[in-house]
Design a protein around this motif. Structure first.
Motif, short mmCIF file in Angstrom:
data_model
loop_
_atom_site.label_atom_id
_atom_site.label_comp_id
_atom_site.label_asym_id
_atom_site.label_seq_id
_atom_site.Cartn_x
_atom_site.Cartn_y
_atom_site.Cartn_z
N LEU A 91 4.36 3.77 10.03
CA LEU A 91 3.26 4.53 10.62
C LEU A 91 3.56 6.02 10.66
O LEU A 91 2.68 6.84 10.39
N LEU A 92 4.79 6.39 10.98
CA LEU A 92 5.16 7.81 10.99
C LEU A 92 5.02 8.42 9.60
O LEU A 92 4.51 9.53 9.45
N CYS A 99 0.84 -1.21 0.00
CA CYS A 99 0.00 0.00 0.00
C CYS A 99 0.87 1.25 0.00
O CYS A 99 0.59 2.21 -0.73
N GLU A 100 1.91 1.24 0.84
CA GLU A 100 2.79 2.41 0.87
C GLU A 100 3.52 2.57 -0.46
O GLU A 100 3.64 3.68 -0.98
N VAL A 155 1.23 8.70 8.80
CA VAL A 155 0.55 9.81 9.47
C VAL A 155 0.77 11.10 8.70
O VAL A 155 -0.16 11.89 8.49
N ALA A 156 2.00 11.33 8.25
CA ALA A 156 2.29 12.52 7.46
C ALA A 156 1.47 12.52 6.16
O ALA A 156 0.91 13.54 5.76
N ALA A 157 1.38 11.36 5.51
CA ALA A 157 0.60 11.25 4.27
C ALA A 157 -0.89 11.44 4.54
O ALA A 157 -1.58 12.11 3.76
N GLU A 202 10.43 -1.17 11.91
CA GLU A 202 10.07 -0.82 10.53
C GLU A 202 8.59 -0.42 10.44
O GLU A 202 8.23 0.53 9.76
N PHE A 203 7.74 -1.15 11.16
CA PHE A 203 6.31 -0.84 11.20
C PHE A 203 6.08 0.55 11.80
O PHE A 203 5.29 1.34 11.27
N CYS A 204 6.79 0.88 12.85
CA CYS A 204 6.67 2.21 13.47
C CYS A 204 7.11 3.30 12.49
O CYS A 204 6.45 4.35 12.40
#
Length: 91
Positions: free
Chosen positions: A53-54, A17-18, A57-59, A48-50
């Motif tokens: 997520l960061l 997805c990313e 959140v910005a996206a 890596e998951f964290c």
């Protein structure tokens, strides 16, 4: 009876997805399966998951201000395929 997707498949789906910059789909994965995934990851994967997520959140903030889907990579091979399928099925 619901079948649960393996953590390996879920983690790969989130990363994809990313890669596709499909933050709406990523949000769904995180909301519905994020806690379960985090519990199953080893320390390296959890870090890596964290980081994912960061970035997410910005996206999400950017898309909240500029329109949902504005970051979607329209040239990514899977997004092109999904767009074609949407045209065929008329979702």
């Amino acid at each position: 009876m619901e079948s649960e997707v393996s953590s390996t498949v879920l983690w790969a789906s989130m990363r994809l997805c990313e890669e596709r910059r499909d933050y709406k789909a990523l949000r769904g994965h995180v909301m519905y399966d994020g806690n379960r995934l985090a519990a199953d990851l080893d320390e390296r994967e959890l870090r890596e998951f964290c980081r994912l997520l960061l970035r997410a959140v910005a996206a999400w903030r950017y898309e909240e201000q500029n329109g949902e889907g504005v970051l979607l990579d329209k040239k990514h091979r899977l997004n092109v395929l999904f767009s074609t399928l949407d045209d065929i099925v008329e979702v």
